[in-house]
Design an enzyme around this catalytic site. Structure first.
Site, PDB file in Angstrom:
ATOM      1  N   GLY A 102       2.520 -53.626 -12.016  1.00 23.57           N
ATOM      2  CA  GLY A 102       1.722 -52.969 -12.219  1.00 23.57           C
ATOM      3  C   GLY A 102       0.876 -51.330 -11.536  1.00 23.57           C
ATOM      4  CB  CYS A 103      -1.250 -49.039 -12.866  1.00 23.85           C
ATOM      5  SG  CYS A 103      -3.112 -49.362 -12.936  1.00 23.85           S
ATOM      6  CB  ILE A 104      -4.114 -51.348  -8.453  1.00 23.35           C
ATOM      7  CG1 ILE A 104      -3.889 -52.804  -9.726  1.00 23.35           C
ATOM      8  CG2 ILE A 104      -4.317 -50.216  -8.961  1.00 23.35           C
ATOM      9  CD1 ILE A 104      -5.638 -52.781  -9.416  1.00 23.35           C
TER      10      ILE A 104
ATOM     11  N   PRO B 358      -1.796 -45.065  -6.165  1.00 22.25           N
ATOM     12  CG  PRO B 358      -2.843 -46.698  -6.787  1.00 22.25           C
ATOM     13  CD  PRO B 358      -0.977 -46.692  -6.848  1.00 22.25           C
TER      14      PRO B 358
END
Ligand SMILES: Cc1cc2nc3c(=O)[nH]c(=O)nc-3n(C[C@H](O)[C@H](O)[C@H](O)COP(=O)(O)OP(=O)(O)OC[C@H]3O[C@@H](n4cnc5c(N)ncnc54)[C@H](O)[C@@H]3O)c2cc1C
Lengths: 104, 438
Positions: A102-104, B358
């Site tokens: 996923g993105c995190i 991130p």
């Protein structure tokens, strides 16, 4: 010459053994990864592994289990028999592409 | 006369229409260029509001505005559904059969949920104890169901990736914890998050920094669950391998697909109707005069409004080059930026691209720096402020102060690469972007 060909564990792998550089992959590597996961690759396995890899290389996204069932020519039921427990993940690993995330 | 046609007037289509009118006002006035926008739905929905609506934060009508008011005056807008794109003829065919020729086409028709793709999902129990919140109808029905929920098993489930705003389901689980705590019945509610991925956080830095959130909020986690079917009558979610998760209330994020007309346009998309798109130039693989923006693409970037905003700035530059007959530049880097609600009036901010995950640090907004990948009240205010930014800066195509289109490394604590520096810039995520003929 032949002695310089790297084996699976000499490649760039993540903590779970997924290839980090898909271009390091070849069919012998695929057989090695499969064997470590208790799988002897048959034609049906190859069909799925190639579909997975081609799709990833052309789009950057690995197909989901549902897409595999619809498009790879192998049904979802069969996928679970060929690649027990986590077909999409195992096929990705054997196909030498990164783990879906996923993105995190 | 150069004819630009934009399909879809949602987030991305509206931004592009505004940017292009701004850039080409004179040419439009002089009859040298025209911009036409096609969308069948006259309402513009502020989709990020759908996350908060079920918890009673907004009324449905606060999230909707007429599209007409958001589009610039100098575009022609057509209220019609697209039937297909004939790329060889450079024409769009509308559902009423009329053809709309173009010199340059921008596809911005987004993504939609397809609950029918999962067996049983829309069967017994649909919108009674099985809900989505990715549509206005779904989120509103869910609001009423939550208000009447007195305890039991709440399951939040992602059927498969990709979905838009990939963190919204997890945020929903955090907000549900907050909501039931405020109602004083948290002890009577079991919250379970069911994901097809192998963790709630799948990137190394995020799982290291954020794993505590699930424990702290007492959210149970079921991973690697590939949803096969839903049995609403008996309150069970089944994986393809027949593992089951029982529920009293299921909040599911259904399969996502691109618009149907993509499937009727030869060579344009894949089997899920995502448009095959170059991840850096954002041109369709099908034809160089088709650009694709926002959720409609198949590129490995997040499906988020912020991404559409970044893409728009670079796309406008490339369109300028394209119209002038110059080569386009592979400028898009996958930049995404979003606030993640963690409940109890706190939120996190993440900022990343194709190659940089991130990380912690501080993000230098023009209004002042805010922490990255760390909970704070300030970020929660940022998330609420986003609604204002959306209507007043994002859609009009204005820059957001301090947020460049390409990701900046300023303030980020980016770990040094583990391997010795090599000449080839080849991080894993950049590999698949080669449009390989393999
Ligand atoms: C619950 C939720 C929370 C979110 N939170 C955030 C957030 O916090 N931050 C963020 O950045 N993003 C967020 N997003 C994502 C964001 O809303 C989308 O990524 C963004 O709207 C995508 O823009 P788009 O223009 O590609 O698609 P859309 O805005 O969906 O627009 C597509 C348009 O195309 C039109 N269309 C479709 N098919 C046709 C057709 N055949 N003919 C004509 N017109 C057609 C539609 O009517 C629509 O107007 C969230 C989304 C959801 C669902």
């Amino acid at each position: 010459m032949s002695t310089t060909v790297p084996t699976y564990h000499q490649l760039d792998l993540d903590a779970e053994g997924f290839l980090q550089k898909p271009e390091q992959w070849n069919e012998d590597i695929a057989r090695e990864i499969a064997a470590e996961n208790g799988i002897a690759l048959t034609d049906a396995h190859w069909k799925v592994v190639r579909f997975m890899r081609d799709r990833f290389l052309s789009t950057g996204n690995a197909p989901t289990i549902r897409t595999l069932g619809k498009e790879s020519g192998v049904s979802v039921k069969e996928l679970y028999l060929l690649f027990p427990k986590a077909p999409a993940k195992l096929a990705a690993k054997i196909g030498g592409i990164p783990k879906p995330h996923g993105c995190i | 006369m150069q004819r630009i046609v934009i399909l879809g007037a949602g987030t991305a289509g509206t931004i592009m229409a505004n940017r292009l009118v701004h850039a080409y006002r004179d040419r439009i006035a002089g009859g040298l260029l025209s911009i036409t926008v096609v969308d069948h739905d006259p309402r513009h929905l502020y989709q990020p509001g759908l996350l908060l609506l079920p918890f009673g934060h907004y009324q449905p009508e606060q999230l909707v505005k007429p599209k007409q008011r958001l589009l610039p005056k100098h575009v022609r807008s057509i209220e019609a559904r697209v039937d297909r794109v004939d790329a060889d003829a450079s024409a769009v065919v509308l559902e009423n059969g009329s053809a709309l020729p173009y010199d340059l086409l921008i596809i911005a028709t987004g993504s939609q949920i397809a609950p029918d793709e999962t067996d049983g999902m829309t069967g017994p129990g649909w919108r009674e104890k099985v809900f989505d919140f990715y549509s206005l109808e779904g989120a509103t029905a869910l609001r009423d169901a939550l208000a009447g929920f007195q305890g039991g098993k709440l399951v939040v489930n992602v059927v498969e990736m990709p979905i838009k705003c990939p963190v919204a389901p997890l945020e929903f689980a955090f907000l549900a914890d907050d909501y039931f705590t405020r109602r004083g019945i948290r002890d009577r509610v079991e919250i379970t998050y069911v994901t097809p991925l192998d963790g709630a956080f799948t990137k190394a830095t995020c799982s290291r920094e954020l794993a505590y959130l699930l424990d702290e909020k007492r959210i149970k986690l079921v991973t690697e669950f590939s949803t096969g079917r839903v049995d609403g009558a008996n309150g069970k979610l089944y994986a393809w391998d027949e593992t089951e998760v029982p529920f009293d209330l299921l909040v599911t994020i259904p399969v996502h697909k691109g618009a149907d007309y993509v499937g009727r346009s030869p060579g344009l998309g894949d089997e899920m109707n995502w448009v095959l798109t170059d991840p850096h130039t954002l041109q369709a693989k099908r034809a160089a005069n088709i650009f694709v923006i926002g959720d409609a693409t198949n590129i490995p970037a997040s499906k988020a409004g912020s991404v559409a905003h970044f893409e728009a700035e670079l796309m406008a530059e490339n369109i300028e080059r394209f119209l002038a007959g110059r080569a386009v530049e592979p400028s898009f880097d996958g930049h995404a930026n979003c606030f993640i609600e963690t409940g109890h009036r706190k939120a996190l901010l993440i900022d990343f691209n194709y190659d940089v995950e991130p990380v912690r640090g501080r993000f230098p907004f023009a209004w002042g720096p805010v922490p990255l990948l760390k909970e704070s009240r300030l970020n929660h205010l940022g998330k609420l402020f986003f609604r204002w930014i959306y209507w007043h800066l994002l859609l009009p195509g204005r820059p957001i102060p301090g947020v460049p289109a390409r990701m900046s490394r300023t303030g980020k604590r980016i770990p040094a690469p583990p391997a010795p520096a090599s000449a080839a810039p080849a991080p894993a995520a950049s590999e698949p972007r080669t449009p390989a003929g393999v």
